[in-house]
Design an enzyme around this catalytic site. Structure first.
Site, mmCIF file in Angstrom:
data_model
loop_
_atom_site.group_PDB
_atom_site.id
_atom_site.type_symbol
_atom_site.label_atom_id
_atom_site.label_comp_id
_atom_site.label_asym_id
_atom_site.label_seq_id
_atom_site.Cartn_x
_atom_site.Cartn_y
_atom_site.Cartn_z
ATOM 1 N N MET A 1 -27.715 -3.465 -26.737
ATOM 2 C CA MET A 1 -28.722 -2.402 -26.685
ATOM 3 C C MET A 1 -28.182 -1.128 -27.329
ATOM 4 O O MET A 1 -28.921 -0.400 -27.991
ATOM 5 C CB MET A 1 -29.149 -2.149 -25.237
ATOM 6 C CG MET A 1 -30.415 -1.345 -25.114
ATOM 7 S SD MET A 1 -31.847 -2.119 -25.937
ATOM 8 C CE MET A 1 -32.570 -3.051 -24.599
ATOM 9 N N GLU B 1 -14.935 -3.512 -4.497
ATOM 10 C CA GLU B 1 -15.940 -2.996 -3.554
ATOM 11 C C GLU B 1 -17.298 -2.775 -4.200
ATOM 12 O O GLU B 1 -18.333 -2.876 -3.539
ATOM 13 C CB GLU B 1 -15.440 -1.696 -2.912
ATOM 14 C CG GLU B 1 -14.287 -1.889 -1.932
ATOM 15 C CD GLU B 1 -12.908 -1.849 -2.587
ATOM 16 O OE1 GLU B 1 -12.825 -1.883 -3.834
ATOM 17 O OE2 GLU B 1 -11.909 -1.784 -1.844
ATOM 18 N N PHE C 1 -3.307 9.783 3.572
ATOM 19 C CA PHE C 1 -3.280 8.627 2.672
ATOM 20 C C PHE C 1 -4.629 7.903 2.723
ATOM 21 O O PHE C 1 -5.148 7.632 3.794
ATOM 22 C CB PHE C 1 -2.154 7.666 3.076
ATOM 23 C CG PHE C 1 -2.139 6.423 2.223
ATOM 24 C CD1 PHE C 1 -1.868 6.500 0.856
ATOM 25 C CD2 PHE C 1 -2.420 5.179 2.764
ATOM 26 C CE1 PHE C 1 -1.874 5.360 0.063
ATOM 27 C CE2 PHE C 1 -2.423 4.038 1.983
ATOM 28 C CZ PHE C 1 -2.140 4.128 0.630
ATOM 29 N N GLN C 2 -5.172 7.618 1.573
ATOM 30 C CA GLN C 2 -6.475 6.961 1.414
ATOM 31 C C GLN C 2 -7.582 7.701 2.136
ATOM 32 O O GLN C 2 -8.526 7.106 2.648
ATOM 33 C CB GLN C 2 -6.412 5.491 1.852
ATOM 34 C CG GLN C 2 -5.554 4.661 0.899
ATOM 35 C CD GLN C 2 -5.765 3.166 1.043
ATOM 36 O OE1 GLN C 2 -6.066 2.661 2.125
ATOM 37 N NE2 GLN C 2 -5.585 2.434 -0.051
ATOM 38 N N LYS D 1 -10.579 5.470 12.018
ATOM 39 C CA LYS D 1 -9.831 4.347 12.591
ATOM 40 C C LYS D 1 -9.704 4.467 14.110
ATOM 41 O O LYS D 1 -9.797 3.473 14.829
ATOM 42 C CB LYS D 1 -8.443 4.285 11.948
ATOM 43 C CG LYS D 1 -7.711 2.980 12.234
ATOM 44 C CD LYS D 1 -6.446 2.866 11.387
ATOM 45 C CE LYS D 1 -5.776 1.517 11.596
ATOM 46 N NZ LYS D 1 -4.555 1.387 10.771
#
Lengths: 174, 598
Positions: free
Chosen positions: B494, B62, B124-125, B174
């Site tokens: 760097m 993502e 959940f999630q 949802k």
């Protein structure tokens, strides 16, 4: 400038008109904590007829540059309609309410009542051993009264934080 | 934005929330979504499956979806669009969101959320996505009623692109995606509270012009704001610089706004900026900043920054003005509007410019230029990274193709900024503010989606590239011919450089053991792998990379010890610069005495 001290710090009372939506207070508080600004007090409540707008009064302190930053940062939040620096913009009225619980018997009790009368605090609850005073005024006035109550038998204090409004006909609008 | 029932185009409530979202996206001009599915967003994916108007690009992480949308947005000027699921989908996107916030890139990110009745139950999630992303976005929304859905999507796109652009999250439970509701078109009236000022104050413009006309040592310093204001702003910048005859330097984010080959261009300024750009900033008497934000990588030590100058700052974000540096004239407005107004006011003002002083200033600048601060020694067979970037630039130019450069973060990024020359805006994608390793490959992917026929190259380091290497699979799936040009020195370069210069050469954890074989890695991802180990192989590898039709990784094995110069050490002033002598073992600290005089 009122509240200006030698180190270049000043106190600012800022009025913010915002959309009354979920998370708005978190946005404002998060802005202050995330950028390391001070909050001396903060109050918020819906203020218009349909409750779509809330007014936040935040008392903060910092250098002039920091206070200008705070105002600019508040102003760019999407749900913010208007930001006004009441301290800078002209005469304004700032008030705070406190509920002050004081315990004691005998002479201490009488002394508390006499002082409350002098400070125009109202008794809103009383028992044989305690009073709850309600008092409205400037933060300094509240501080002074609370300091006087401490040796007499101060139990606890609940303060609202400052609400402020400009004098005259002007208003904060988006 | 206020939509009153009278003027809203309300239709019969026959659409599902998911359909409403897609219809609103389409109305907002979205052609591509970068995303990754999951449980909470399945209704949206089902709706995507049943339509052809909007293309979905399946990324492999993502974070990469957001960077791809950033590359898409920055190379097109449009708003990038992202779709991720709840919980880990949203938290993985956070780095990309902060990246877009810091660099002012317009992105709308749709996140799935658990159904409204489960919010707060540790489902959940589930994650508090609006809470987590509040300081990571310009603004965010949690939609709790399907009736608010269309309006919220329209508003999100407005907020993402209006004023100083930035990322906006819309959290979509949802049940809201499944529920039925009305569609409302994009509102025509102004937003209730968010109306950024775009047209500058005429008085401030006149004051700025008066100051610039009387300047003996003026300089223009411009940033990403000019790019964000569209190609017209860049054209107006060139017009203004040519009209006034003053020197121009760009920030890292502003490269391409002014043609890199223009004689009035001093190169990039800041920590790894050119000697002439930084000393001209230090010695100027009037500075015009358009669309830059006095970042610490640009100013160096603040109390020694351009000490004897009057400063003019034009920015669309009032909070950028007087934040780090106190300025004398502040102008709030869109960069294009500001430059247009400056040009008109310059022509209208009768004051004669002190041309003699300006010529003396240019003679001084040319003397600084003569030090050739980007000089390097390509001796022997070991490839110098600077040489590799310069050859890449020259060979890209030979192809005559429209070329877009993305970078990761580190030494290679600075070398790309120094040695690749940009003539046009929107062709340079880099993570400036946040400094996100792993930005470049997905950004180059987003660029390639927007410009299928162009050359999209990610100049990378071998450490950064591994942070989003999984996107090679996305390149393969969509046959995106992105070229990954790795300057491989086997160090986090760097970090190694700072350790050498500031931490007694104690290279703590900056050496990469067990690097993958990038050639075989490219092949494993169905691409082409190439490698150059000596200078004789370099041109051949670059040419083959540019000619190969599909995705390519070119592993360029470069000098491990090379440092990136010039360098203003963190906390130093512009005139306290370390210059490379062309010999990496012998950097020269320059405290320029001439600047004390000017």
């Amino acid at each position: 400038m009122p509240g200006n001290d030698k180190s270049g710090f000043r106190t600012a009372t800022i009025g913010v008109l915002v959309e009354n939506e979920a998370g708005i207070l978190a946005r404002v508080v998060g802005l202050f904590s995330g950028r390391g600004y001070n909050i001396d007090s903060l109050t918020v409540a819906p203020v218009n007829e349909d409750r779509r707008l809330s007014r936040i009064t935040v008392v903060t302190s910092g250098t002039e540059m920091v206070i200008e930053q705070i105002k600019a940062q508040l102003d760019r939040l999407v749900p913010v309609h208007k930001v006004a620096d009441l301290t800078q913009d002209g005469p304004h009225v700032a008030r705070e309410m406190a509920l002050i619980k004081v315990g004691g018997k005998g002479e201490a009790r009488m002394e508390a009542l006499r002082l409350a009368d002098a400070f125009r605090a109202r008794v809103v609850d009383a028992t044989n051993e305690s009073f709850v005073f309600e008092m409205t005024g400037s933060g300094e006035k509240l501080d002074a009264f609370i300091a006087l109550m401490r040796p007499i038998g101060l139990i606890e204090v609940s303060r609202t934080g400052v609400a402020a409004i400009s004098r005259g006909t002007g208003r904060l609008q988006g | 934005m206020s939509v009153t029932p009278a003027d809203a185009t309300t239709e019969t409530p026959t659409l599902s929330g998911a359909e409403i979202v897609l219809r609103a996206l389409k109305e907002q001009g979205v052609e591509v979504i970068f995303g990754y599915p999951g449980g909470a967003v399945l209704p949206l994916y089902d709706a995507i499956f049943q339509q052809n108007a909007i293309r979905h690009i399946l990324v492999r992480h993502e974070q990469a979806a957001v960077h791809a949308a950033e590359g898409y947005a920055r190379s097109t000027g449009k708003v990038g669009c992202v779709l991720v699921t709840s919980g880990p989908g949203a938290t993985n996107a956070v780095t990309g969101l902060v990246d877009a916030l810091m660099d002012s890139i317009p992105v709308v990110c749709l996140t799935g959320q658990v159904p409204t009745h489960l919010i707060g139950n540790d489902a959940f999630q589930e994650a508090d996505t609006t809470g987590i992303t509040r300081p990571a976005t310009k603004h965010n929304y949690l939609v709790k009623r399907v009736e608010d859905l269309a309006r919220t999507v329209h508003e999100a796109f407005y907020v993402a692109r209006a004023g100083r652009p930035g990322p906006v999250v819309i959290d979509l439970p949802k049940d809201i995606l499944i529920g039925k509701g009305p569609y409302t078109g994009a509102p025509r009236e102004e937003h209730r509270s968010y109306r950024p000022q775009t047209v500058p104050d005429a008085g401030a413009i006149r004051e700025a012009v008066a100051m610039l006309k009387r300047a003996a040592r003026p300089i223009a310093y411009t940033g990403g704001g000019v790019i964000n204001a569209g190609p017209e702003a860049s054209a107006l910048l060139a017009e203004f610089i040519h009209l006034t005859g003053i020197p121009c330097t760009n920030t890292l984010m502003g490269l391409g706004a002014f043609p890199g080959s223009d004689p009035q261009f001093l190169g990039m300024l800041g920590m790894h900026g050119t000697y002439e750009a930084n000393l001209a900033m230090h010695g100027c008497d009037v500075m015009l900043n358009v669309g830059a934000r006095f970042d610490d990588r640009v100013t160096g030590r603040l109390d020694a920054f351009a000490p004897n100058s009057k400063k003019i700052h034009a920015d669309i974000d009032p909070s950028s003005i007087n934040k780090n540096v106190k300025v004398d004239v502040s102008i709030v407005g869109d960069a294009a509007e500001v430059l247009r107004a400056l040009i008109a006011a310059w022509k209208a003002d009768d004051t004669q410019q002190d041309r003699q002083a300006l010529s003396a200033w240019w003679r001084q600048i040319d003397a600084w230029r003569a030090r050739d601060s980007l000089r390097f020694n390509q001796q022997g067979t070991i490839i110098k990274p600077q040489y590799a970037v310069r050859r890449l630039y020259e060979l890209c130019r030979e192809t005559g193709r429209d070329t877009f450069i993305a970078t990761e973060v580190g030494q290679h990024q600075m070398w790309a900024a120094q040695y690749f020359r940009f003539e046009k805006p929107n062709h340079w994608m880099t993570s400036g503010g946040l400094g996100t390793m792993g930005y470049g490959l997905p950004a180059a992917m987003g660029v390639q989606i927007a410009h299928p026929d162009a050359l999209s190259i990610d100049i990378a380091g071998e450490a950064s590239i591994l942070m989003n290497i999984q996107e090679m699979a996305t390149l393969a799936q969509y046959r995106l011919p992105v070229k990954v040009f790795i300057l491989n020195n086997q160090y986090m370069g760097m970090v190694r450089q700072w350790q050498e210069l500031l931490h007694g050469s104690r290279y703590s954890e900056s050496y990469s053991e067990a690097l993958p074989d990038f050639v075989r890695l490219a092949e494993a991802f169905h691409g082409t792998g190439l490698r150059a180990t000596c200078v004789e192989e370099l041109d051949g590898v670059i040419r083959r990379m540019l000619e190969t039709p599909g995705p390519v990784i070119a592993d360029i094995c470069v000098d491990q010890k090379e440092n990136c110069f010039p360098m203003i050490p963190s906390g130093a002033a512009h005139n306290e610069m370390i210059l490379g002598s062309g010999n990496p073992d012998d950097p020269v600290m320059i405290i320029d005495e001439e600047t004390v005089l000017v």
